[in-house]
Design a protein around this motif. Structure first.
Motif, PDB file in Angstrom:
ATOM      1  N   ASN A 118       0.882  -1.113   0.026  1.00 30.27           N
ATOM      2  CA  ASN A 118       0.074  -0.002  -0.055  1.00 30.27           C
ATOM      3  C   ASN A 118       0.894   1.289   0.087  1.00 30.27           C
ATOM      4  N   ARG A 119       1.783   1.160   0.688  1.00 32.55           N
ATOM      5  CA  ARG A 119       2.883   2.315   0.620  1.00 32.55           C
ATOM      6  C   ARG A 119       3.324   2.494  -0.833  1.00 32.55           C
ATOM      7  N   ARG A 120       3.641   1.589  -1.595  1.00 39.79           N
ATOM      8  CA  ARG A 120       4.039   1.815  -2.858  1.00 39.79           C
ATOM      9  C   ARG A 120       2.960   2.284  -3.642  1.00 39.79           C
ATOM     10  N   ASP A 121       1.655   2.119  -3.254  1.00 38.21           N
ATOM     11  CA  ASP A 121       0.434   2.532  -3.972  1.00 38.21           C
ATOM     12  C   ASP A 121       0.454   3.937  -3.895  1.00 38.21           C
ATOM     13  N   THR A 122       0.452   4.296  -2.496  1.00 39.15           N
ATOM     14  CA  THR A 122       0.325   5.755  -2.194  1.00 39.15           C
ATOM     15  C   THR A 122       1.226   6.527  -2.623  1.00 39.15           C
ATOM     16  N   GLU A 123       2.409   6.282  -2.646  1.00 34.21           N
ATOM     17  CA  GLU A 123       3.619   7.263  -3.128  1.00 34.21           C
ATOM     18  C   GLU A 123       3.300   7.388  -4.595  1.00 34.21           C
ATOM     19  N   ALA A 124       2.992   6.444  -5.283  1.00 30.48           N
ATOM     20  CA  ALA A 124       2.787   6.700  -6.539  1.00 30.48           C
ATOM     21  C   ALA A 124       1.663   7.380  -7.040  1.00 30.48           C
ATOM     22  N   ALA A 125       0.527   7.319  -6.167  1.00 31.87           N
ATOM     23  CA  ALA A 125      -0.598   8.305  -6.522  1.00 31.87           C
ATOM     24  C   ALA A 125      -0.476   9.442  -6.066  1.00 31.87           C
ATOM     25  N   VAL A 126       0.584   9.823  -5.108  1.00 31.27           N
ATOM     26  CA  VAL A 126       0.777  11.101  -4.696  1.00 31.27           C
ATOM     27  C   VAL A 126       1.641  11.938  -6.001  1.00 31.27           C
ATOM     28  N   LYS A 127       2.387  11.184  -6.414  1.00 24.21           N
ATOM     29  CA  LYS A 127       3.422  11.703  -7.550  1.00 24.21           C
ATOM     30  C   LYS A 127       2.487  11.813  -8.744  1.00 24.21           C
ATOM     31  N   ASN A 128       1.253  11.137  -9.038  1.00 21.39           N
ATOM     32  CA  ASN A 128       0.529  11.309  -9.989  1.00 21.39           C
ATOM     33  C   ASN A 128      -0.697  12.293 -10.020  1.00 21.39           C
ATOM     34  N   GLY A 129      -0.564  13.211  -8.559  1.00 23.39           N
ATOM     35  CA  GLY A 129      -1.417  14.111  -8.199  1.00 23.39           C
ATOM     36  C   GLY A 129      -2.784  13.677  -7.848  1.00 23.39           C
ATOM     37  N   ILE A 130      -3.142  12.640  -7.258  1.00 22.26           N
ATOM     38  CA  ILE A 130      -4.364  12.010  -6.841  1.00 22.26           C
ATOM     39  C   ILE A 130      -5.003  13.178  -5.768  1.00 22.26           C
ATOM     40  N   SER A 131      -6.194  13.178  -5.642  1.00 22.28           N
ATOM     41  CA  SER A 131      -7.041  14.207  -4.710  1.00 22.28           C
ATOM     42  C   SER A 131      -6.620  13.516  -3.453  1.00 22.28           C
ATOM     43  N   ASN A 132      -6.878  14.416  -2.261  1.00 17.73           N
ATOM     44  CA  ASN A 132      -6.736  13.969  -0.854  1.00 17.73           C
ATOM     45  C   ASN A 132      -7.913  13.095  -0.552  1.00 17.73           C
ATOM     46  N   ALA A 133      -8.899  13.236  -1.292  1.00 21.52           N
ATOM     47  CA  ALA A 133     -10.058  12.322  -0.735  1.00 21.52           C
ATOM     48  C   ALA A 133      -9.918  10.796  -1.363  1.00 21.52           C
ATOM     49  N   LEU A 134      -9.540  10.926  -2.570  1.00 19.65           N
ATOM     50  CA  LEU A 134      -8.966   9.532  -3.258  1.00 19.65           C
ATOM     51  C   LEU A 134      -7.895   8.916  -2.262  1.00 19.65           C
ATOM     52  N   LEU A 135      -6.812   9.715  -2.063  1.00 15.57           N
ATOM     53  CA  LEU A 135      -5.896   9.077  -1.352  1.00 15.57           C
ATOM     54  C   LEU A 135      -5.828   8.704  -0.094  1.00 15.57           C
ATOM     55  N   ASP A 136      -7.046   9.395   0.729  1.00 19.75           N
ATOM     56  CA  ASP A 136      -7.483   8.787   2.010  1.00 19.75           C
ATOM     57  C   ASP A 136      -8.262   7.509   1.720  1.00 19.75           C
ATOM     58  N   ARG A 137      -9.066   7.207   0.548  1.00 24.91           N
ATOM     59  CA  ARG A 137      -9.534   5.984   0.439  1.00 24.91           C
ATOM     60  C   ARG A 137      -8.636   5.075   0.075  1.00 24.91           C
ATOM     61  N   LEU A 138      -7.777   5.103  -0.423  1.00 21.84           N
ATOM     62  CA  LEU A 138      -6.360   4.309  -1.175  1.00 21.84           C
ATOM     63  C   LEU A 138      -5.598   3.879   0.135  1.00 21.84           C
ATOM     64  N   THR A 139      -5.411   4.777   1.008  1.00 19.45           N
ATOM     65  CA  THR A 139      -4.405   4.463   2.254  1.00 19.45           C
ATOM     66  C   THR A 139      -5.013   3.267   3.331  1.00 19.45           C
ATOM     67  N   LEU A 140      -3.943   2.433   3.606  1.00 20.93           N
ATOM     68  CA  LEU A 140      -4.410   1.626   4.510  1.00 20.93           C
ATOM     69  C   LEU A 140      -3.520   1.826   5.744  1.00 20.93           C
ATOM     70  N   THR A 141      -4.024   1.445   6.937  1.00 17.78           N
ATOM     71  CA  THR A 141      -3.012   1.753   8.148  1.00 17.78           C
ATOM     72  C   THR A 141      -3.321   0.291   9.101  1.00 17.78           C
ATOM     73  N   GLN A 142      -2.807   0.274  10.071  1.00 22.39           N
ATOM     74  CA  GLN A 142      -2.864  -0.877  10.823  1.00 22.39           C
ATOM     75  C   GLN A 142      -4.358  -1.227  11.467  1.00 22.39           C
ATOM     76  N   GLU A 143      -4.607   0.032  11.618  1.00 20.55           N
ATOM     77  CA  GLU A 143      -5.959   0.093  12.392  1.00 20.55           C
ATOM     78  C   GLU A 143      -7.146  -0.215  11.383  1.00 20.55           C
ATOM     79  N   ARG A 144      -6.890   0.316   9.832  1.00 18.24           N
ATOM     80  CA  ARG A 144      -7.870  -0.136   8.889  1.00 18.24           C
ATOM     81  C   ARG A 144      -7.717  -1.798   8.552  1.00 18.24           C
TER      82      ARG A 144
END
Length: 201
Positions: A48-74
């Motif tokens: 998921n870290r690889r996905d979120t880093e690529a998404a940030v580089k590609n200019g993904i919106s904050n709302a979509l980034l939040d849906r994409l991001t996984l944490t231990q809690e999630r």
């Protein structure tokens, strides 16, 4: 035969086994999925870290980034969801309607598995697990096609689920992921009527 058609063929064979599986073995597979995701959470978070880093580089919106991001809690929330599905009643074999013919013959309408379900969805890795476990509980094989932004996360989760399903004694092809995230693959999945019984876009 294309790669997707091969996945369809394997899913169809797996569905034939899964549709005769009893509640105990299906729940055992789901419990194994919960255990494996917990044990291999580090793999999922790294993917998921690889996905979120690529998404940030590609200019993904904050709302979509939040849906994409996984944490231990999630991830713990995903596992909780799997355990909740285990507790649900098995929908297969439920008597939906009973009628008695004039000659005394009793006819029952029962719920049965659909077969192979194709699901197309966007960049929400939690949906990968939610969709798979609901399909498994209802005795259906599933071919998942998630958004390209979550590809690494989805691949990690599907590989974990396939390993868990196999450990539980069911075919690993009960769950498959379309690894080509192009628009063309979505179109091909929509036309895979030889193997898909239901498509949920």
């Amino acid at each position: 035969m294309t790669e997707l058609a091969k996945k369809g063929q394997l899913a169809k064979k797996a569905a034939m086994v899964l549709m005769t599986a009893d509640t105990e073995i299906k729940n055992r597979a789901l419990a194994e999925i919960a255990r494996e995701i917990s044990a291999r959470a580090g793999e999922v978070l790294e993917a998921n870290r690889r996905d979120t880093e690529a998404a940030v580089k590609n200019g993904i919106s904050n709302a979509l980034l939040d849906r994409l991001t996984l944490t231990q809690e999630r991830i713990e929330g995903i596992i909780k969801g799997v355990n909740e599905v285990i507790e649900l009643p098995d929908p297969i074999g439920e008597v939906l309607e009973t009628t008695v013919r004039p000659n005394g013959m009793e006819i029952q309408k029962l719920s049965v598995p659909l077969g192979v379900i194709g699901i197309i969805y966007e960049a929400r890795p939690n949906v990968t697990v939610d969709a798979a476990v609901l399909c498994l509980k209802a005795g259906n094989a599933v071919i998942l096609r998630g958004g390209k932004e979550a590809f690494n996360s989805n691949l990690a989760l599907v590989n974990i689920m396939r390993d868990a399903i196999e450990k539980a004694g069911l075919p690993r092809d009960c769950v498959a992921l379309v690894e080509d995230t192009s628009r063309q693959s979505a179109m091909e999945l929509m036309q895979l009527s030889e193997y898909l019984d239901v498509l949920i876009p």
